[in-house]
Design a protein around this motif. Sequence first.
Motif, short mmCIF file in Angstrom:
data_model
loop_
_atom_site.label_atom_id
_atom_site.label_comp_id
_atom_site.label_asym_id
_atom_site.label_seq_id
_atom_site.Cartn_x
_atom_site.Cartn_y
_atom_site.Cartn_z
N THR A 327 0.86 -1.18 0.00
CA THR A 327 0.00 0.00 0.00
C THR A 327 0.89 1.23 0.00
N PRO A 328 1.10 1.86 -1.16
CA PRO A 328 1.92 3.08 -1.18
C PRO A 328 1.22 4.21 -0.43
N MET A 329 2.00 4.94 0.36
CA MET A 329 1.47 6.08 1.11
C MET A 329 2.47 7.22 1.05
N PRO A 330 2.00 8.47 0.94
CA PRO A 330 2.94 9.60 0.96
C PRO A 330 3.74 9.64 2.25
N LEU A 331 4.95 10.15 2.18
CA LEU A 331 5.81 10.26 3.37
C LEU A 331 5.09 11.00 4.50
N ASN A 335 2.84 8.62 10.12
CA ASN A 335 2.14 8.29 11.37
C ASN A 335 0.94 7.39 11.12
N ASP A 336 0.18 7.70 10.06
CA ASP A 336 -0.99 6.89 9.73
C ASP A 336 -0.58 5.45 9.42
N ALA A 337 0.54 5.30 8.71
CA ALA A 337 1.01 3.96 8.35
C ALA A 337 1.35 3.16 9.60
N LEU A 338 2.00 3.78 10.58
CA LEU A 338 2.34 3.09 11.81
C LEU A 338 1.09 2.67 12.59
N VAL A 339 0.12 3.58 12.67
CA VAL A 339 -1.12 3.27 13.39
C VAL A 339 -1.89 2.14 12.69
N ASP A 340 -1.95 2.20 11.35
CA ASP A 340 -2.63 1.14 10.60
C ASP A 340 -1.97 -0.21 10.86
N LEU A 341 -0.64 -0.22 10.91
CA LEU A 341 0.08 -1.47 11.19
C LEU A 341 -0.18 -1.94 12.61
N GLN A 342 -0.16 -1.01 13.54
CA GLN A 342 -0.39 -1.33 14.95
C GLN A 342 -1.78 -1.91 15.17
N LYS A 343 -2.76 -1.41 14.44
CA LYS A 343 -4.14 -1.84 14.59
C LYS A 343 -4.49 -3.06 13.73
N ARG A 345 -4.60 -3.26 10.42
CA ARG A 345 -5.45 -2.92 9.28
C ARG A 345 -4.80 -3.23 7.94
N LEU A 346 -3.50 -3.45 7.94
CA LEU A 346 -2.79 -3.61 6.67
C LEU A 346 -2.69 -5.06 6.28
N VAL A 347 -2.84 -5.32 4.98
CA VAL A 347 -2.52 -6.62 4.40
C VAL A 347 -1.28 -6.42 3.54
N GLY A 348 -0.20 -7.14 3.87
CA GLY A 348 1.04 -6.91 3.16
C GLY A 348 1.83 -5.80 3.83
N ARG A 349 2.33 -4.86 3.04
CA ARG A 349 3.23 -3.82 3.53
C ARG A 349 2.74 -2.43 3.14
N ALA A 350 2.87 -1.48 4.06
CA ALA A 350 2.75 -0.06 3.71
C ALA A 350 4.14 0.42 3.30
N VAL A 351 4.21 1.18 2.21
CA VAL A 351 5.49 1.69 1.72
C VAL A 351 5.35 3.20 1.52
N LEU A 352 6.19 3.95 2.24
CA LEU A 352 6.16 5.40 2.11
C LEU A 352 6.90 5.83 0.85
#
Length: 354
Positions: A327-331, A335-343, A345-352
Amino acid sequence: MKSFQVADFNAPLKEVDQPTPQPSGTQVLIKVKAAGVCHSDLHIWEGGYDLGHGRKPLSLKDRGVSLPRTMGHETVGEVVAFGPDAKADTAGLKVGDIALVYPWLGCGKCETCLAGDENMCLKPNSLGVYCDGGYADYMTVPHPKYLLNLKGLDPITAAPYACSGVTTYSALKKVEKDFNTPIVIIGAGGLGLMALSLLKAMGGKGAIVVDIDARKREAAEKAGALATVDGGAPDALEQLAQKAGGPIRAVIDLVGNAKTTQLGFDCLSKGGKLVIVGLFGGGATFALPLIPIKAITIQGSYVGNLRETQELLDLVRDKKVPPIPVTPMPLARANDALVDLQKGRLVGRAVLTP
């Protein structure tokens, strides 16, 4: 240069503007193209690990991690400039090349480092952990040898190879002798999906994947799992035995909590091996006499070395290994990427993507 730093443990990342660094000595300056958000980043952000059994949590501050720190150890970047002492040895790189950063650095001087196992150094200097990493527009890398040319691989899907990729590759190599039977992989997050892809490319028969999240089990099935099991089911152990159809000789636990290691231990046949990769936390619960009675090997596996990372990239390229979901996400959404991972919510990897 913009970066997002851990200024205080358990606090939102701090946006920082500062001059773009200039490479000195053997350093190489890269412009960051992609930075994976890894579960290990959560431990850095939170400041420690749960050791279980009522013990004091393992503090990262006690392990030498100082703040502020720019995280990001799954980084791909474009080579921008070489330091004056790097020009004579650019490892075949030139300005404009896109490369994966190998982050698991040590002191560079001890016998372990000189043998090529910097990831096992007793004085770690890992990028994004002990030194600033890829949650930024630009990043300096200590030496050209730590930059591996992607040679056409996509920067965003290749970034996770620096951690989840080489971590699972190194763990799989530890059970390679059992590839002729189904192995059990516990955890179907970014690491688990990566392990499935690599296992197939390495010639393995396949894996039964365990996860408590139905969405992640579905993702594992789409990625080619032989079968999946809900680790929270009361009959999870019986399901594993049934779906394996024979002795289970190898388990790779990518979660690493008390329940997952117990399940992994219990499902192994005599002479089996449990490889623990995950750092979720807690204490072991299995009975000590059963370790010799079952003749079980319990082995930790911590990322992988530089040589294995190059082997991995060659394998991905030669076997055309499909990437894990990203899931590409803007730099700016670090913070949102970390919270999504913590909760979860992500399948696979978030990539900034700066």
